[in-house]
Design an enzyme around this catalytic site. Structure first.
Site, mmCIF file in Angstrom:
data_model
loop_
_atom_site.group_PDB
_atom_site.id
_atom_site.type_symbol
_atom_site.label_atom_id
_atom_site.label_comp_id
_atom_site.label_asym_id
_atom_site.label_seq_id
_atom_site.Cartn_x
_atom_site.Cartn_y
_atom_site.Cartn_z
ATOM 1 N N ARG A 73 0.477 30.746 -10.650
ATOM 2 C CA ARG A 73 0.352 29.802 -11.772
ATOM 3 C C ARG A 73 -1.047 29.964 -12.325
ATOM 4 O O ARG A 73 -2.028 29.916 -11.577
ATOM 5 C CB ARG A 73 0.578 28.381 -11.258
ATOM 6 N N GLU A 81 7.364 24.351 -21.761
ATOM 7 C CA GLU A 81 8.374 24.679 -20.747
ATOM 8 C C GLU A 81 9.571 25.429 -21.332
ATOM 9 O O GLU A 81 9.986 25.166 -22.455
ATOM 10 C CB GLU A 81 8.881 23.397 -20.076
ATOM 11 N N ARG A 123 2.574 27.767 -5.258
ATOM 12 C CA ARG A 123 2.184 28.884 -6.121
ATOM 13 C C ARG A 123 0.685 29.122 -6.014
ATOM 14 O O ARG A 123 -0.092 28.162 -5.935
ATOM 15 C CB ARG A 123 2.543 28.587 -7.583
#
Length: 181
Positions: A73, A81, A123
């Protein structure tokens, strides 16, 4: 232990040292001309963990998966999104995702950590540089209007410069900030 046994152990020790040195140099900027170029432009990253890896696939505008299977990320940015469950694709999300796919898929990237290593989803949180392009990809997303800033402590090393870049993108009506969008 015979002479042959000592030679075998010595050989194994030498091999272990060589492998250890090789592994250390791969994770640091020593001897890597491109990493040195990045650090010249971004000296704040000097003492931060660096890895070099290939991007396998892009999940969306600010998230991708490496060839080794890690999800990454991007720090300090938030793109609209496109893959959120039970939610519509957000405005300019497809464009941001496509831009990131076109820039990162199959590319070798240099990843730099900040103060924190992972987010709550496991992440890796990283600043990203595409091999051969010394400008930070996180900045490019903001500068071109594909993302807005999103600072989450303790990963705030470039927060001020990201805010400045977002203001410039807004004033130039780029991407997310365009009048016709």
């Amino acid at each position: 232990m015979g002479n042959m046994g000592r030679k075998s152990i010595a050989g194994l020790l030498i091999l272990a040292i060589v492998l250890l040195l090789a592994a250390c140099s791969k994770s640091g900027a020593d001897g890597d001309a491109f990493a040195k170029e990045i650090l010249k432009q971004y000296p704040a990253l000097k003492d931060h963990k660096m890895t070099v890896i290939e991007v396998k696939r892009v999940v969306d505008g600010d998230t991708f998966e490496t060839k080794s299977g890690d999800k990454v990320r991007l720090i300090g940015v938030n793109t609209p999104e496109t893959v959120k469950p039970n939610s519509p694709v957000e405005h300019y999300g497809k464009e941001a995702s496509q831009f990131t796919k076109s820039k990162l898929t199959g590319k070798t990237v240099y990843l730099f950590a900040d103060a924190g290593d992972k987010d709550k989803y496991g992440r890796l949180l990283r600043y990203v540089f595409i091999q051969g392009e010394p400008s930070m990809f996180n900045e490019t997303l903001i500068r071109e209007g594909y993302a807005n800033t999103m600072s989450i402590p303790p990963n705030v090393m470039f927060q001020d410069s990201f805010v400045k870049l977002e203001r410039e993108a807004r004033s130039k009506k780029k991407g997310l900030w365009a009048d016709n969008k």
